[in-house]
Motif scaffolding. Structure first.
Motif, short mmCIF file in Angstrom:
data_model
loop_
_atom_site.label_atom_id
_atom_site.label_comp_id
_atom_site.label_asym_id
_atom_site.label_seq_id
_atom_site.Cartn_x
_atom_site.Cartn_y
_atom_site.Cartn_z
N ARG A 165 39.95 44.98 45.83
CA ARG A 165 39.46 44.42 44.58
C ARG A 165 38.50 43.29 44.90
O ARG A 165 38.69 42.56 45.87
N THR A 166 37.52 43.12 44.05
CA THR A 166 36.58 42.01 44.18
C THR A 166 36.91 40.99 43.11
O THR A 166 37.04 41.33 41.94
N VAL A 167 37.05 39.76 43.53
CA VAL A 167 37.31 38.66 42.61
C VAL A 167 36.16 37.68 42.74
O VAL A 167 35.80 37.28 43.85
N GLN A 168 35.57 37.32 41.62
CA GLN A 168 34.45 36.38 41.65
C GLN A 168 34.90 35.09 40.98
O GLN A 168 35.28 35.08 39.80
N LEU A 169 34.87 34.03 41.75
CA LEU A 169 35.23 32.72 41.22
C LEU A 169 33.99 32.03 40.66
O LEU A 169 32.88 32.26 41.15
N PRO A 170 34.17 31.14 39.68
CA PRO A 170 33.02 30.41 39.17
C PRO A 170 32.51 29.43 40.23
O PRO A 170 33.26 29.05 41.13
N PRO A 171 31.25 29.03 40.13
CA PRO A 171 30.72 28.06 41.10
C PRO A 171 31.54 26.76 41.07
O PRO A 171 32.12 26.40 40.05
#
Length: 82
Positions: free
Chosen positions: A70-76
């Protein structure tokens, strides 16, 4: 799901019996896994396989767990707390 998306490759991470690691990896390759990483000491490996082969991989004797990557993208870091 269309046939093309059903057979699209997906990343997987597998936990297998470390005492039979080489044997199980060979069986997984025959079942459709393209191995991209091996950690034989801890009994894990990663790879890609067509979506429609996931059940075949799970059915290989010695496979203890299979998870789709799974790909998880965190906010900057400078974004406001959510």
């Amino acid at each position: 799901m269309s046939e093309s998306s059903a057979s699209a490759p997906v990343g997987v991470v597998l936990a297998v019996d470390p005492d039979r690691f080489a044997e199980i990896v060979d069986a997984l390759r025959r079942a459709g896994l393209t191995v991209t990483g091996e950690q034989p000491v801890v009994g894990t490996l990663s790879g890609t396989a067509p979506e429609n082969r996931i059940a075949d991989l799970q059915a290989v004797d010695g496979v203890e767990a299979l998870d789709r990557e799974r790909t998880v993208q965190l906010p900057p870091p400078d974004s406001p707390a959510q």
